[in-house]
Structures are given as structure tokens and as C-alpha cells.
Write a protein that holds these residues in place. Structure first.
Motif, PDB file in Angstrom:
ATOM      1  N   VAL A   1     -84.160 -22.341 -34.187  1.00 59.37           N
ATOM      2  CA  VAL A   1     -84.051 -22.959 -35.517  1.00 59.37           C
ATOM      3  C   VAL A   1     -82.611 -22.992 -36.038  1.00 59.37           C
ATOM      4  CG1 VAL A   1     -84.786 -22.760 -37.918  1.00 59.37           C
ATOM      5  CG2 VAL A   1     -86.449 -22.468 -36.079  1.00 59.37           C
ATOM      6  N   PRO A   2     -81.895 -21.854 -35.984  1.00 55.93           N
ATOM      7  CA  PRO A   2     -80.512 -21.880 -36.497  1.00 55.93           C
ATOM      8  C   PRO A   2     -79.592 -22.808 -35.708  1.00 55.93           C
ATOM      9  CG  PRO A   2     -81.270 -19.626 -36.177  1.00 55.93           C
ATOM     10  CD  PRO A   2     -82.288 -20.513 -35.550  1.00 55.93           C
TER      11      PRO A   2
ATOM     12  N   ARG B   1     -72.830 -14.496 -35.299  1.00 55.26           N
ATOM     13  CA  ARG B   1     -73.556 -13.790 -36.355  1.00 55.26           C
ATOM     14  C   ARG B   1     -74.701 -12.982 -35.760  1.00 55.26           C
ATOM     15  NH1 ARG B   1     -74.971 -16.962 -41.536  1.00 55.26           N
ATOM     16  NH2 ARG B   1     -75.497 -18.819 -40.340  1.00 55.26           N
TER      17      ARG B   1
ATOM     18  N   ALA C   1     -71.234 -20.223 -32.939  1.00 60.22           N
ATOM     19  CA  ALA C   1     -71.143 -19.748 -34.318  1.00 60.22           C
ATOM     20  C   ALA C   1     -72.318 -18.837 -34.657  1.00 60.22           C
ATOM     21  CB  ALA C   1     -71.091 -20.927 -35.274  1.00 60.22           C
ATOM     22  N   GLN C   2     -73.517 -19.206 -34.192  1.00 61.65           N
ATOM     23  CA  GLN C   2     -74.675 -18.353 -34.505  1.00 61.65           C
ATOM     24  C   GLN C   2     -74.634 -17.063 -33.703  1.00 61.65           C
ATOM     25  OE1 GLN C   2     -75.468 -19.377 -37.071  1.00 61.65           O
ATOM     26  NE2 GLN C   2     -76.548 -21.318 -37.223  1.00 61.65           N
TER      27      GLN C   2
ATOM     28  N   GLN D   1     -70.773 -26.098 -41.105  1.00 63.03           N
ATOM     29  CA  GLN D   1     -71.626 -26.859 -40.193  1.00 63.03           C
ATOM     30  C   GLN D   1     -72.649 -25.981 -39.477  1.00 63.03           C
ATOM     31  OE1 GLN D   1     -69.078 -29.129 -37.647  1.00 63.03           O
ATOM     32  NE2 GLN D   1     -68.323 -30.373 -39.326  1.00 63.03           N
ATOM     33  N   GLN D   2     -72.578 -24.679 -39.684  1.00 62.08           N
ATOM     34  CA  GLN D   2     -73.548 -23.800 -39.030  1.00 62.08           C
ATOM     35  C   GLN D   2     -74.662 -23.389 -39.982  1.00 62.08           C
ATOM     36  OE1 GLN D   2     -70.742 -20.675 -38.427  1.00 62.08           O
ATOM     37  NE2 GLN D   2     -71.664 -19.404 -40.003  1.00 62.08           N
ATOM     38  N   LEU D   3     -74.604 -23.833 -41.245  1.00 60.00           N
ATOM     39  CA  LEU D   3     -75.618 -23.419 -42.217  1.00 60.00           C
ATOM     40  C   LEU D   3     -76.969 -24.005 -41.826  1.00 60.00           C
ATOM     41  CD1 LEU D   3     -73.585 -23.985 -45.482  1.00 60.00           C
ATOM     42  CD2 LEU D   3     -73.981 -21.845 -44.289  1.00 60.00           C
ATOM     43  N   PHE D   4     -78.027 -23.231 -42.000  1.00 61.22           N
ATOM     44  CA  PHE D   4     -79.327 -23.738 -41.556  1.00 61.22           C
ATOM     45  C   PHE D   4     -80.492 -23.302 -42.429  1.00 61.22           C
ATOM     46  CE2 PHE D   4     -81.440 -19.975 -39.940  1.00 61.22           C
ATOM     47  CZ  PHE D   4     -80.390 -19.091 -39.860  1.00 61.22           C
TER      48      PHE D   4
ATOM     49  N   ILE E   1     -72.139 -24.758 -32.276  1.00 62.17           N
ATOM     50  CA  ILE E   1     -73.099 -24.141 -33.192  1.00 62.17           C
ATOM     51  C   ILE E   1     -73.682 -22.875 -32.567  1.00 62.17           C
ATOM     52  CG2 ILE E   1     -75.295 -24.467 -34.381  1.00 62.17           C
ATOM     53  CD1 ILE E   1     -74.529 -27.448 -34.576  1.00 62.17           C
TER      54      ILE E   1
ATOM     55  N   ILE F   1     -81.327 -27.037 -36.573  1.00 57.78           N
ATOM     56  CA  ILE F   1     -81.133 -27.610 -37.920  1.00 57.78           C
ATOM     57  C   ILE F   1     -79.702 -28.085 -38.136  1.00 57.78           C
ATOM     58  CG2 ILE F   1     -81.182 -27.072 -40.390  1.00 57.78           C
ATOM     59  CD1 ILE F   1     -83.812 -25.656 -39.888  1.00 57.78           C
ATOM     60  N   PRO F   2     -78.700 -27.234 -37.875  1.00 60.49           N
ATOM     61  CA  PRO F   2     -77.326 -27.759 -38.033  1.00 60.49           C
ATOM     62  C   PRO F   2     -77.043 -28.947 -37.115  1.00 60.49           C
ATOM     63  CG  PRO F   2     -77.287 -25.381 -37.788  1.00 60.49           C
ATOM     64  CD  PRO F   2     -78.688 -25.815 -37.521  1.00 60.49           C
TER      65      PRO F   2
END
Lengths: 269, 281
Positions: free
Chosen positions: A201-202, A184, A180-181, B94-97, A177, A205-206
């Protein structure tokens, strides 16, 4: 990053120590922890250092790996050492305002430092040489006698093994994760504390979403295989106490005796 | 934007018992506007390789050139590279938040420091590109269907308007209809935005249908690379490592063995149909 954490990790290798009964290793680790606090002078630590090196050789765990496990504790260790260094009364060697270094302070801080180092290194042998699964079945077996007074031994062990089982999975997931963030453009290690906390937070949460999803899937998978805890559950691998365990016990008693007999040599602190 | 990878080697956690050579001496180039397929088994190093291209993983040895940026060595500066090379991970949903789909897609652009107006424009464009109606923008990303979640995640990367788009198995776990839709929107994006696209996939049918060039990885090494014809010519080599050529290509090979004069380089069903029609005259 996360893959650098060695404390609590299993170190795969084929050694006698790896094959010992986990129950024995758990009990001996507890005894070891107590005995470390009984050491009263530096001779004891010297013997302990030699013993630790021997144990490294026997269990085929590189010393560098053992030292790496201390890294996350550096802050704790320095705080302990500094507090003891400046807060111990005695023969003053150096003073500046309220800060003073005493002869006793130096000795005390070194002593505490050794205590933490050996405490961590010694106990990490338990996890380095025991797979999480054997470890929990050892705990389960040790807790069994307490089941009569209502300690849910099997349930505790099952919860522990599930928790342990999912640590690597969740670490992997966190890494994924985070990647992945970052892809972005998330800045995870920049800015002040508040910005950093917000940047979590990003990731959190996932991570929570997937942890709940996994828990749910696991529960369904267990139920569909008719899992139920309780007494009549059998094990694929029964723990067996063997000759080499008795031998290891004697070696351990001998080692602790030698270590603690150092208390008789020289002055205690 | 051209990408070139020269002598890339990556070693995972060197100096521990978990040490593993994940990539070994990789060389390839992707030219501006190309649609390249990256194939190989799980564990062949595909994901590690694509993470090198946007700067998430840094090379142990070797050099990566992206446009005029040169990435080499462990301490290479890769800041901002992820905005040029957009990487869509496997199972990107799975990375959506965020609370709303809009906010989630806006995450990338706002990390770039763009103005509100520009972000709004980009979110709208990205949603349109992946075929999400704008009415969904204020919904929670967790409330829409699996296929739509994946579109949201892809839009989140597209909104950064990268020059190169990399998708790591974008169709994994989708039904045939969902696969087709996702792949078709990727092709449209490739054409409309003139992006270079690298598609990581297991499916020979998919890469045969959409890619101009292929790169086959096996155990961290480049095993084959080149045009579709060049790679699928080595059907046996691919078979040996558990990959294959598209089913229809196999069928064409069988027909040729039987002495039917059908051209060799046929990789999609529609090409096969027209070739067979031609044979009948």
C-alpha cells in the motif's frame, strides 16, 4: 531488483540488425514465432541454436544477456516441463503411484522447453535491437492499411509509445518510492502473503498519485504544443526500406528453410 | 553518533552495458552533532552516497561505520540502520500515502514496533519540530499545501528519532519563504535534538549559512572537504566544475583585489555587513 529485468529492454549497440527497418523486424518475428511451432524434431532446434548464436554475434548482443532474459520465465518453464514429463502416456520408465515418467514424456518435456526458450530468445531480439520509438513507428506503419476499416493506427501507436516511454520512468519512480519507504522501516519482503500485500500500500498509492500527475502534465504539455493526431501529421524520421533490409529478408528465408528442412531428416515427434 | 566512510566504492549494475562507477574511493567522517553540507552536481553521486549511510545501498568496496555498526560488502546486515540514520529523500512529499497526516507520520515509528502511546508522543513532537499545528493531524496529507506536505514527510522521518538526519535537497522546488522556513526548522532540530545533520544541497548560500563542514563531490569522487573557509578558499576549483562560492564571498574577494582590507572568510550577508561596518570604524 527491478533493474535486473532484461526482457523487453533495448540493448544499445551499433549493429546491422539494430539498423534494419522495424517493419521488417516485426513481420519476421511473427513469421519466426509461427515457424518455431512447425519444428518437428531436435535437429531443427540444433540448427536454431546455431542460428541464434550467429544472430547474437551479428547483432553484438552477449549470449549472457539473452539468457538473463529467461530468468523471469523459469517458473513457467519448469511447470511446462514437469507437466509434460509426468502427463505423457507411453513407454513407462519409472512409476510411483499415479506419477510416472515415460520415454515419450522426457522427449516431450525437453521439446516444449526448447520451444519456449527459443520463442523467448528469438522474439527478444526484436526489442533488444529496436528502440521503443522505432518499434511503435513500425507498428503504426504496418497498421496504416487498416485505418480504412476504422483502426485508429496513429492513436494506437501514440498510446503505445507513451506507455513504453513511461515504463522506465515508472520503474525509476517505484524504486525511489520503495527506497523512501524502506528508509522509514517498511518491511517489503518479510512476513506472510497478507503482510506483504499490506506492505505494498505505501508503494502503490504514491505511485498512482504520481502516475496521474504525470499523465495530467503530459496532456497539458501536448495540448500546449497543439498536438492533434490524424492524417496530416508528418514525421521527423520517415521509415525507409533499404537494400540491407532485402538482404536480411533473404538471409532469414534461407535460415528458416534450412531449419524447417530438418523436419525431413530423422523421425518427427 | 559518529559516521566514518572509508575507501567506499560503488558500481552500478556491474557486468552490463549500463555499468557505471557511481562512487570511487570516498573517505570522510561526520562527528556527533556536526552539521555537514554535501554539495555537487546532479549525477555526482550525492544521492547514492547518502543511501549508503542508512543501509539502502550496500558498498561494492569499502567500509562504512555508523556508531559501532560496521557495514562492509554486499551482504552487510543493515537491518534497523534506517532508524538510526534518518534519510529524507528529495521531494519527500511524493512518498506520502496514508489517509491522515497523523497516520503517515506514524508509519516509521510503528515499523519500529513502538507502543501506541510512544507513537502518539513522537508524532506530536515531530509535528511540533517541523512547525505543523496539531489540528492538521486528521487531515489528508494530499489536501494541504506543497510546503506543508514536505513538512509532513520530514516529520515522518523525525518521528523515528534518528541520531543522524540526512536531507536530500529539502528545499528543492519551494519558494524563498518556504526554503527559509524549512532550513530554519532543520537548524532548530539540529540544536534541540543534538542530531548530526547532513544537508545535501545545490545552494552555496544555504550551506554557508547553516553548515560547519562541507564535502564536495564531483563525478563520484570527493573533490574538496573541510571547513567552510577551507572549501570556499578554492573558488576557482569550484567554478571549474560549475559550482561557485556564495555571492557575498565573491564580492568580498573582489573587494580584497581592490585592496580593501576586509577579512577573507566571509560567507553570509550578515557577516559581510558587520565586517564592512567594522572597516568604517
Amino acid at each position: 531488483m527491478l533493474k535486473d529485468i532484461t526482457i523487453g529492454q533495448y540493448y544499445p549497440s551499433e549493429s546491422v540488425v539494430h539498423k534494419l527497418d522495424p517493419r521488417l523486424k516485426i513481420v519476421l518475428t511473427l513469421v519466426y514465432i509461427v515457424s518455431i511451432f512447425l519444428i518437428q524434431n531436435f535437429w531443427g532446434f540444433l540448427v536454431l541454436a546455431v542460428l541464434t548464436l550467429l544472430l547474437c554475434a551479428v547483432s553484438k548482443i552477449p549470449v549472457s544477456f539473452l539468457l538473463k532474459g529467461l530468468k523471469p520465465l523459469l517458473i513457467l518453464m519448469s511447470i511446462t516441463a514437469l507437466l509434460n514429463l509426468f502427463m505423457t502416456d507411453g513407454r513407462i520408465l519409472w512409476q510411483w503411484g499415479i506419477l510416472k515418467i515415460t520415454h515419450e514424456g522426457i522427449i516431450m518435456s525437453l521439446f516444449m522447453l526448447f520451444r519456449i526458450v527459443f520463442l523467448v530468445m528469438g522474439t527478444s531480439f526484436l526489442t533488444y535491437t529496436t528502440t521503443p520509438i522505432t518499434l511503435t513507428s513500425g507498428i503504426e506503419s504496418l497498421l496504416k492499411p487498416f485505418a480504412k476499416i476504422g483502426v485508429p493506427a496513429h492513436e494506437i501507436a501514440m498510446m503505445m509509445s507513451i506507455a513504453l516511454r513511461f515504463i522506465p520512468t515508472l520503474i525509476e519512480e517505484t524504486d525511489k518510492i520503495m527506497a523512501a519507504q524502506k528508509a522509514r522501516g517498511a518491511a517489503l519482503s518479510e512476513g506472510n502473503l497478507i503482510r506483504r500485500a499490506k506492505a505494498l500500500v505505501p508503494i502503490l498509492i504514491p505511485l498512482f498519485v504520481s502516475a496521474f500527475r504525470r499523465a495530467d502534465e503530459l496532456a497539458v504539455a501536448m495540448e500546449s504544443r497543439c498536438y492533434h493526431g490524424g492524417d496530416d501529421r508528418t514525421k521527423l524520421k520517415e521509415l525507409k526500406y533499404q537494400k540491407k533490409d532485402t538482404l536480411a529478408l533473404f538471409v532469414f528465408i534461407l535460415a528458416i528453410t534450412v531449419m524447417l528442412s530438418c523436419n525431413l531428416v530423422g523421425a518427427s515427434l | 553518533m559518529n559516521i566514518s566512510v572509508e575507501n567506499l566504492t560503488y558500481i552500478y549494475v556491474p557486468g552490463t552495458p549500463f555499468e557505471k562507477v557511481a562512487l570511487e574511493n570516498i573517505n570522510f567522517t561526520v562527528k556527533s552533532g556536526e552539521f555537514v553540507g554535501l554539495i555537487g552536481h546532479s549525477g555526482s553521486g550525492k544521492s547514492t552516497l547518502v543511501q549508503h549511510l542508512n543501509g539502502l545501498v550496500k558498498p561494492t568496496e569499502g567500509t562504512i561505520r555508523v556508531g559501532d555498526r560496521i557495514i562492509t560488502g554486499k551482504n552487510a546486515d543493515t537491518k534497523g540502520l534506517c532508524f538510526t540514520v534518518g534519510l529524507v529523500f528529495q521531494y519527500p512529499e511524493q512518498q506520502l500515502f496514508a489517509e491522515t497526516i497523523y497516520q503517515d507520520i506514524a508509519f516509521g515509528p510503528s515499523n519500529m514496533g513502538l507502543s501506541e502511546k510512544e507513537i502518539d508522543l513522537r508524532v506530536r513532537t515531530a509535528m511540533e519540530l517541523v512547525g505543523l499545528p496539531f489540528e492538521l493531524a486528521e487531515k489528508s496529507p494530499f489536501s494541504v499545501s506543497g510546503g506543508q506536505k514536505r513538512r509532513v514527510a520530514i516529520a515522518g522521518v523525525l518521528a523515528m528519532e534518528p541520531k543522524v538526519l540526512i536531507l536530500d535537497e529539502p528545499t528543492a522546488g519551494l519558494d524563498p519563504k518556504g526554503r527559509e522556513e524549512i532550513l530554519r526548522s532543520i537548524r532548530n532540530i539540529h540544536k534541540q535534538m543534538n542530531m548530526s545533520v547532513i544537508l545535501v544541497s545545490h545552494s552555496m548560500e544555504d550551506v554557508a549559512k547553516y553548515c560547519d563542514k562541507l564535502l564536495v563531490l564531483n563525478e563520484g569522487k570527493v573533490m574538496l572537504s573541510g571547513s567552510l573557509a577551507e572549501v570556499f578558499h578554492h573558488a576557482e576549483k569550484l567554478h571549474k566544475i560549475g559550482l561557485s562560492v556564495p555571492q557575498v564571498t565573491l564580492a568580498v574577494h573582489k573587494l580584497r583585489e581592490k585592496g580593501i582590507a576586509i577579512p577573507e572568510n566571509i560567507f553570509t550577508v550578515s557577516d559581510a555587513v558587520s565586517a564592512i561596518m567594522n572597516l568604517r570604524g
